[in-house]
Scaffold this active site. Structure first.
Site, PDB file in Angstrom:
ATOM      1  CB  CYS A 246       3.199   7.958  -1.787  1.00  0.00           C
ATOM      2  SG  CYS A 246       4.150   9.182  -0.931  1.00  0.00           S
TER       3      CYS A 246
ATOM      4  CD  GLU B   1       1.952   7.948  -6.687  1.00  0.00           C
ATOM      5  OE1 GLU B   1       2.825   7.153  -7.000  1.00  0.00           O
ATOM      6  OE2 GLU B   1       2.177   9.130  -6.496  1.00  0.00           O
TER       7      GLU B   1
ATOM      8  CD  GLN C   5       7.041   0.188  -8.933  1.00  0.00           C
ATOM      9  OE1 GLN C   5       7.004  -0.391  -7.858  1.00  0.00           O
ATOM     10  NE2 GLN C   5       6.614   1.434  -9.067  1.00  0.00           N
TER      11      GLN C   5
END
Lengths: 794, 179
Positions: free
Chosen positions: A369, A738, A221
């Site tokens: 998160c 999120e 990522q």
């Protein structure tokens, strides 16, 4: 006449995604789809036990299997100073074990062979002699006086404590508790979970001896962070490292860290001088890579009898597994746990936190998160729910009485964050109206008389999304900002590159929409590229809902730089001074003669064919964006449930979500993000968790034990929106990816607890499996879900 | 007839058993000498380079590897390639025709039924099996038919809408063809 922004796919357009064109044809390009000439395949041998000294490793039979090209052990890595690597939290982590194994699934050896079947065969042929050691699976065991030392590799580590940390005002908070009418307490465990993207982790390392260049295709990522990490760990020059993150089959935080498999595949390619592919299997992913949560709370609220919260006291104990490898900003030890209670106007708060080592997989990633925000908001909303019950105040009313008011921004929270904007009461009230709150309470009362258990759960929260700013947020000293680069070609088409990396969020569509909004170039005329460190500008990657707040802002800013240059070209073309030029979407015109104008496309052509004297030709630029603050979206999630008193099974009746994530660039994509997040919230509250038995065996090591909801179980979602633009973001957007994962779980759990209110049970640990709910119903006692569990229990 | 899996078989020692299989994939017939333990998913992905079929979990749970086997949906990660000898397999690459996308593909795009795209091929093949059998499914029918396929991104709601969208569109197409 100005262009219709929606028609060109600008801001607010429900633009269909360009990336879908390849995915729906099966033409995505994931790491495992890539085949390089002469490529070898790597498999990893993992420890079957959770804690043991390695007496010996015999690899001789593995070498004898035809097609085996390389067998690697920790000892061989140690000879190259690669047996250990730094983690993202200033700890070290074993790449291949040398002295001990410290969790079940730890990497012990690797085999490189002509095909993956041979590599797996050869792993089976490796004989490891383990001397078992006592196993620790929870913080109580870890901190016991006679606990075995897990990290005996570390100098000056004499117990299993990772850190003690605190934030807030202890004295003032103690004072608030002394003055409270009521103190409400709650203890609970947020269980270990795993982000578990359907695609596991994997890499193809390709070291070219002739150029000395290392190319790594990998599921990351954050490709630029990986490049820096590889440069530091493998001591290769950074310009000779190219990280390519192709299509990624979901990340959710799991694909942020550096894993041993990546490192070993790189070394294997250097040693064999051939490309080496490593594709993790599902069990490897679930038992060894970055988990989320696994944290215990002791929470207390100092309350006035009218429901006002006077102070908050929290102590958390986090279980980090064998290595402290949390992916989080360096300054904070339990992530942004102290963002708890940010939506409430509370005078004072104090948080203490302890971290411990256990014989479990390391990780502590921000699973969908922003660094422990999910835990923070779950604790917050469970504590507020319990407080309302303790005071006999309505669940909605206690929240309204404590919300930060709309006119009280910017607001300094009790823990020191600065929130910027929001309309909290409006969001909650919209949700209550949508769910028909009063009507449901009546229905619930009627049902109660018939012995049926209905419940309603509310969860409201604002959360910090979009790390940096760089003053406070860094990972291993690398400051958290992002960059974008935009090249407008002579025909007015463009290519945009950013340092973010989409994994399903739809950047290829959304970023083009921002360019369309800023320049009036149709979104379909902009191609977006990410994930190749040789071509993309620097960025910290995509996680923690930071893409739109940071990289998205950089896109906006670079487009504005392009517009500023185009304005000078327009003045030249229109033969007026720049001050006489006006802008409307897609076109500059002369203020005094609006019919005289040039389009952005005409300016692009002129940039390559007719620039004013002294101007550098071309129309391209880049922008670094260091956000002044985090963004603070708000959400109100409301769930209604019915619990079967005979079985403990609970069904979701309705889920109402009100999200205020500021200005929505592509509402369709935003809604998709929210529904995905709500599903993960439902998953965590109902079925999805990782636990361990007393021997440290991971329970949840495959999809038969690690339960994920399917289309059949997943409830329908009713979405609503409120828009409070972010005051400091160039287009008023806030993070959103999120919010629902963060705020959602408490809505489901609070709903079940509401249904069980008459039993006096204050808490059941997630997931609220039917047997746990049934136990609570029959015993009237709280139900703990902390490990170890007895796998043979009925 | 084409030869498969040269790469995989090249380094095999002579005592590795090999079986000849003939499999029709997306209408094209292939013959190959393969190890009996080779999984169908790997034959499709590595042998035939049909990488649209993804492997997610290795245990028949996630459904990313779903293909049609004589028209029925199967999970190709836990099926041996030799079991497909003499049978017909359809993968996601066989879903669209040269003349255009299948309505299921269009539906997934139009209703935003995918995000990362990894589960999508399996989802679409499971959906195709449903619609072939039941051209006018209810929402409940769709949810039940897709219960063997996991998605971590979307929350399923838009996937269900995508399949219903396709059902409606296929119905229209058939009506047009009938008139």
């Amino acid at each position: 006449m100005a262009i219709d922004e929606i028609k060109i796919g600008g801001m607010g357009a429900r633009q269909r995604r360009v990336e879908d064109n390849r995915f729906i044809r099966g033409k995505g390009n994931y790491v495992d789809d890539i085949v390089l000439p002469g490529m070898l395949h790597m498999e990893i041998l993992r420890s079957p036990v959770a804690h043991a000294r390695i007496r010996s490793i015999d690899v001789s039979r593995a070498w004898e299997i035809p097609g085996v090209r390389l067998v690697l052990t920790g000892e061989m890595l140690a000879a190259r100073n690669l047996a250990w690597m730094p983690t993202l939290s200033y700890d070290t982590q074993a790449v291949l074990a040398t002295d001990k194994v410290r969790f079940q699934g730890q990497e012990v050896a690797a085999v490189v062979a002509d095909d993956p079947y041979i590599a797996k065969d050869a792993c089976e042929a490796i004989v490891v002699d383990y001397e078992p050691l006592p196993v620790i699976v929870n913080p109580d065991q870890a901190m016991a006086p006679d606990a075995p030392l897990i990290r005996d590799d570390k100098v000056n580590q004499h117990d299993n404590r990772v850190f003690d940390w605190e934030v807030g005002d202890r004295e003032r908070t103690e004072q608030a508790f002394a003055e409270a009418d009521v103190v409400s307490t709650l203890e609970l465990h947020y269980p270990r979970s795993h982000p578990s993207p359907i695609e596991t982790c994997g890499s193809i390392a390709d070291f070219d001896r002739s150029t000395e260049k290392l190319t790594v295709y990998m599921t990351t990522q954050a490709p630029h962070i990986i490049r820096a990490a590889v440069a530091m760990v493998a001591e290769l020059p950074e310009h000779m490292i190219r990280i390519i993150s192709p299509d990624i089959g979901g990340g959710f935080g799991n694909k942020v860290p550096v894993y041993p498999g990546y490192v070993v595949s790189i070394l294997a390619s250097i040693l064999t001088e051939r490309p080496v592919k490593w594709i993790e299997d599902k069990t490897g992913n679930l038992i060894s890579t970055g988990f989320g949560r696994d944290i215990y709370l002791k929470g207390e609220l100092a309350l006035r009898s009218d429901g006002r919260i006077l102070g908050v006291r929290m102590h958390t104990t986090s279980d980090h597994g064998a290595f402290f490898s949390d992916a989080q900003p360096s300054k904070f030890k339990v992530g942004l746990m102290h963002s708890a209670f940010a939506c409430y106007d509370i005078p004072t708060a104090h948080l203490t936190a302890t971290g411990v080592y256990t014989n479990k997989a390391p990780g502590g990633v921000a699973y969908r998160c922003s660094f422990r925000v999910t835990e923070a908001m779950y604790f917050q909303e469970r504590m507020v729910h319990a407080a309302a019950d303790d005071l006999g105040i309505d669940q909605a009313e206690i929240r309204r009485r404590n919300f930060v008011r709309d006119d009280d921004f910017p607001h300094r929270t009790a823990f020191g964050f600065l929130t910027d904007s929001g309309q909290y009461t409006k969001c909650l009230d919209l949700g209550l109206e949508a769910v028909d709150y009063e009507g449901f309470l009546r229905e619930k009362e009627e049902a109660r008389k018939q012995g049926r258990l209905l419940g309603i759960g509310i969860s409201t929260m604002t959360e910090p999304l979009g790390a940096g700013n760089s003053r406070e947020y860094d990972i291993l000293g690398i400051k958290m900002f992002d960059a974008a680069e935009l090249r407008v070609h002579m025909t007015g088409k463009a290519i945009l590159r950013t340092g973010a990396k989409t994994q399903g969020q739809g950047h290829e569509t959304t970023w083009a929409q921002i360019v369309a909004h800023e320049l009036g170039i149709p979104a379909n005329d902009v191609v977006v590229e990410e994930g190749d460190t040789d071509t993309a500008p620097f960025g910290m990657g995509t996680y923690a809902s930071r893409s739109t707040p940071v990289a998205g802002a950089a896109v906006s800013m670079v487009a504005r730089k392009i517009r500023a240059k185009a304005r000078k070209i327009a003045a030249h073309l229109l033969e007026v001074s720049e001050e006489d030029i006006e802008w409307e979407l897609g076109r500059f015109y002369v203020r005094s003669a609006p019919d005289r104008g040039v389009t952005i496309q005409e300016c692009a052509m002129a940039a390559y064919s007719n620039v004013p004297d002294g101007m550098e030709p071309g129309l391209e630029n880049h922008a670094y964006y260091d956000p002044p603050n985090l963004t603070w979206p708000f959400a109100a999630y409301i769930a209604t449930v019915e619990v079967d008193p005979e079985t403990g099974v609970w069904d979701v009746l309705r889920v109402v979500a009100v999200d205020d994530c500021g200005v929505r660039i592509n509402p369709m994509i935003v809604e998709g993000q929210i529904m995905g997040g709500l599903t993960e919230a439902y998953a965590m509250s109902s079925m999805q968790f990782i636990t361990f038995d007393a021997d440290g065996n991971c329970i949840g090591s495959n999809y038969m034990d690690y339960l994920l909801p399917t289309a059949w179980e997943t409830p329908g979602f009713e979405l609503h929106e409120v828009v409070t633009p972010c005051p400091h973001h160039p287009i008023g957007a806030k993070g959103v990816g999120e919010c629902a994962t963060v705020g959602g779980p408490a809505a489901f759990v609070n709903a079940v607890m509401d249904a069980l209110k008459d039993t006096g049970v204050r808490n059941i640990d997630m997931p609220l499996l039917p047997d746990r709910v049934h136990r609570a119903l029959t015993t009237g006692a709280d139900v703990s879900g902390a490990p170890p569990v007895d796998p043979d229990a009925p | 007839m084409s030869s498969l899996f040269n790469e995989v078989t090249s380094t095999r020692s002579d005592d590795v058993p090999v079986r000849r299989v003939t499999i029709t994939v997306n209408g094209e017939t292939h013959t190959a000498d393969i190890e009996p333990r080779l999984l169908l998913a790997h034959l499709l992905r590595q042998g035939l380079k049909l990488t649209g079929t993804h492997t997610g979990c290795d245990t028949t749970n996630c459904g990313a590897c779903t293909v049609l086997f004589d028209g029925r949906p199967v999970k190709s990660c836990t099926m041996l390639a030799v079991q497909a000898d003499g049978h017909e397999v359809t993968t996601v690459e066989g879903l669209n025709t040269p003349s255009g996308l299948h309505p299921i593909q269009e539906g997934f795009k139009d209703e935003h039924g995918l995000q990362c795209g990894f589960c999508t091929p399996g989802m679409m093949m499971a959906a195709k099996a449903l619609l072939d059998e039941n051209p006018a499914p209810s929402e409940e029918d769709v949810r039940w038919a897709l219960a063997g396929n996991l998605c971590r991104c979307t929350g399923y709601q838009n996937i269900v809408k995508a399949v219903l969208w396709a059902a409606e569109r296929m119905d229209d197409t058939e009506a047009e063809e009938a008139s």
